[in-house]
Design an enzyme around this catalytic site. Structure first.
Site, PDB file in Angstrom:
ATOM      1  N   SER A 108     -49.004 -89.334  -8.068  1.00 48.85           N
ATOM      2  CA  SER A 108     -49.161 -90.788  -8.053  1.00 48.85           C
ATOM      3  C   SER A 108     -50.176 -91.210  -6.992  1.00 48.85           C
ATOM      4  CB  SER A 108     -47.801 -91.457  -7.836  1.00 48.85           C
ATOM      5  OG  SER A 108     -47.887 -92.842  -7.983  1.00 48.85           O
ATOM      6  N   ASP A 243     -53.206 -96.975  -9.656  1.00 49.34           N
ATOM      7  CA  ASP A 243     -53.022 -95.847  -8.748  1.00 49.34           C
ATOM      8  C   ASP A 243     -53.482 -94.574  -9.463  1.00 49.34           C
ATOM      9  OD1 ASP A 243     -51.007 -95.675 -10.653  1.00 49.34           O
ATOM     10  OD2 ASP A 243     -49.505 -94.955  -9.237  1.00 49.34           O
ATOM     11  N   ASP A 245     -52.067 -92.073 -11.150  1.00 51.54           N
ATOM     12  CA  ASP A 245     -51.617 -91.672 -12.486  1.00 51.54           C
ATOM     13  C   ASP A 245     -51.528 -92.838 -13.462  1.00 51.54           C
ATOM     14  OD1 ASP A 245     -49.276 -92.614 -11.117  1.00 51.54           O
ATOM     15  OD2 ASP A 245     -48.010 -91.603 -12.570  1.00 51.54           O
ATOM     16  N   ASP A 247     -49.934 -95.778 -13.602  1.00 47.22           N
ATOM     17  CA  ASP A 247     -48.720 -96.510 -13.986  1.00 47.22           C
ATOM     18  C   ASP A 247     -48.449 -97.707 -13.088  1.00 47.22           C
ATOM     19  OD1 ASP A 247     -47.824 -95.188 -11.698  1.00 47.22           O
ATOM     20  OD2 ASP A 247     -45.970 -94.466 -12.605  1.00 47.22           O
TER      21      ASP A 247
END
Length: 475
Positions: A108, A243, A245, A247
């Site tokens: 993340s 961010d 990833d 999400d």
């Protein structure tokens, strides 16, 4: 023979607020394999499947971790649908549609020397109970044969984009200039096409060959200044980013000012006519104060806790959602949007809240939407490389002797009227201001959140509290 429980216990990899995280050096092949096999065994107790979906982010360590996970799955007789670098919600959309479990290799927003694994059931994110079950599996780790990564399928990426092209009119963003801060986001190759197909003129900005750890909950000053500069140079109506990833979203208004994640999602929930919300205790109190929702349930911080609240909300409400202060929006029920059925997606998503807010703004401005909300402002920041033990000691002291902690934080004159220990220590004062301390669930950090009647005052509270803690711990 090695077994999964022993390997995981000794690995230094631990579950946090969302997924298992740790240093890249600790994600050894046998550790990745142990987590994968344990996850498969837990899923096989509840579901029947012969395939597993897997994707990665752009971290330099992610391909090697994915290779080990795929080898472990194949050793258990499970074939893998590999989707390459895509956003986490894109993986979830497709694995849920296929009714199979999934693994996302991503850390993340945390620095590139760390990484992580996010696990998905066929019906969405794993629960805290699933995490405990994974840690308890005691299975023998077989010898692994790795053939490297297979060719990546585009199917999940295409399904994710289609989800939103089907939902909104092709002229939704007509006349809008949208900047996309691409950096190293896992979705950077998808976003321009999506926004262009919805009518926007897109300006791609800031693509990076090095991993950039964007934290949407604590945006760096350099990123804030860069957004404002890009807005002026390119005359943008909005700037979008995520961010690592993909999400958690970042969205700026027409001045280049980023919206706080919970304010973005509050507007999105209103746009989508959501009835009931589950949100962590750290989110802005404007959620209740705006009066737009029949029910708001406060939870611990972390998407598994938000998702766990959905079942109760669905008993009395048809349109259920949740979100976090980082901007990740979780759709808890199927809803009708513009006459189209939008299937539930109980995991963080960056695209839906952004499109919902842009739709709500129409030909008007995003800043006007924000201005019409209750004037409650939040700020947050963190002390990095601050051990969890230190954070818990501070919170423990605050629970035992709150007045002493306030003196330590140079807030001795504040009237404490309420404490909330749902997650960390949240203190509400007589003047309506709030200070909330909690250790991060993903990294060695102490986070501080504050609420006040102005952005400047909220930022000042955070800065003063964190400075006082740093000074106290340096003595």
């Amino acid at each position: 023979m090695l077994n999964t429980r022993e390997i995981i216990t000794r690995s230094n990899i631990a579950f946090g607020t969302s997924g298992a995280r740790g240093l890249v050096t600790d994600f050894k092949p046998e550790v990745c394999a142990a987590f994968t096999l344990a996850f498969i065994q837990v899923m096989q107790q509840h579901f029947t499947f012969t395939r597993l979906a897997l994707a990665i982010d752009n971290r330099p360590s992610s391909p090697e971790i994915a290779t080990a996970c795929i080898a472990a799955a194949k050793s258990a007789g499970i074939e893998v649908d590999y989707y390459g670098v895509i956003p986490t919600p894109a993986l979830a959309v497709t694995s849920m549609a296929d009714n199979i479990p999934a693994i996302m290799v991503t850390g993340s927003h945390i620095p590139f020397d760390r990484n992580g694994l996010k696990f998905y059931r066929p019906d969405g994110e794993i629960s805290k109970a699933d995490e405990l079950a994974i840690l308890a599996v005691d299975a023998t780790l077989p010898a692994l044969t790795s053939k490297g990564l297979p060719n990546a399928s585009m199917r999940a990426a295409e399904a994710y984009i289609a989800r939103y092209l089907d939902l909104y009119d092709a002229n939704l963003l007509s006349g809008k200039r949208i900047g996309i801060y691409e950096h190293s986001s896992a979705g950077r190759d998808l976003y321009a096409s999506l926004f262009e197909q919805l009518g926007a003129t897109v300006v791609s900005l800031g693509r990076s060959d090095s991993f950039v750890p964007i934290d949407t909950e604590a945006v760096a000053l350099a990123d804030i200044e860069m957004a404002q500069a890009w807005q002026k140079v390119h005359q943008l109506d909005a700037l979008f980013s995520t961010d690592g990833d993909g999400d958690r979203p970042l969205l700026s208004d027409e001045t280049g000012t980023y919206l706080r994640g919970d304010i973005l999602c509050l507007l999105a929930a209103k746009s989508l006519n959501i009835d009931a919300l589950a949100v962590p205790v750290s989110c802005n109190s404007a959620i209740e104060a705006c009066g737009a929702f029949k029910q708001v349930e406060r939870t611990q911080i972390g998407s598994p806790y938000v998702i766990a609240a959905f079942d109760g909300l669905q008993q009395s409400s048809a349109r259920v959602a949740g979100f976090e202060a980082n901007g990740g929006f979780l759709l808890g029920s199927d809803i009708d949007v513009n006459g189209v059925l939008l299937k539930a997606l109980p995991t963080r998503d960056a695209i839906l809240p952004v499109l919902a807010v842009l739709s709500m703004a129409g030909k008007g401005s995003i800043s006007d939407l924000v201005e019409n909300l209750p004037h409650i402002y939040t700020a947050s920041d963190r002390i990095q490389n601050f051990s969890r033990d230190k954070s818990l000691l501070i919170i423990g002291q605050g629970l035992q002797n709150p007045q002493q902690l306030l003196l330590q934080l140079y807030m001795g004159t504040f009237e404490l009227i309420k404490t909330d220990v749902t997650d960390g220590l949240r203190m509400t004062f007589g003047n309506g201001e709030v200070v909330h301390l909690r250790p991060s669930g993903n990294a060695p950090e102490l986070r501080c959140y504050a609420e006040s009647d102005s952005v400047e005052r909220a930022k000042l509270l955070v800065a003063l509290v964190l400075k006082a803690i740093e000074n106290s711990n340096s003595q």
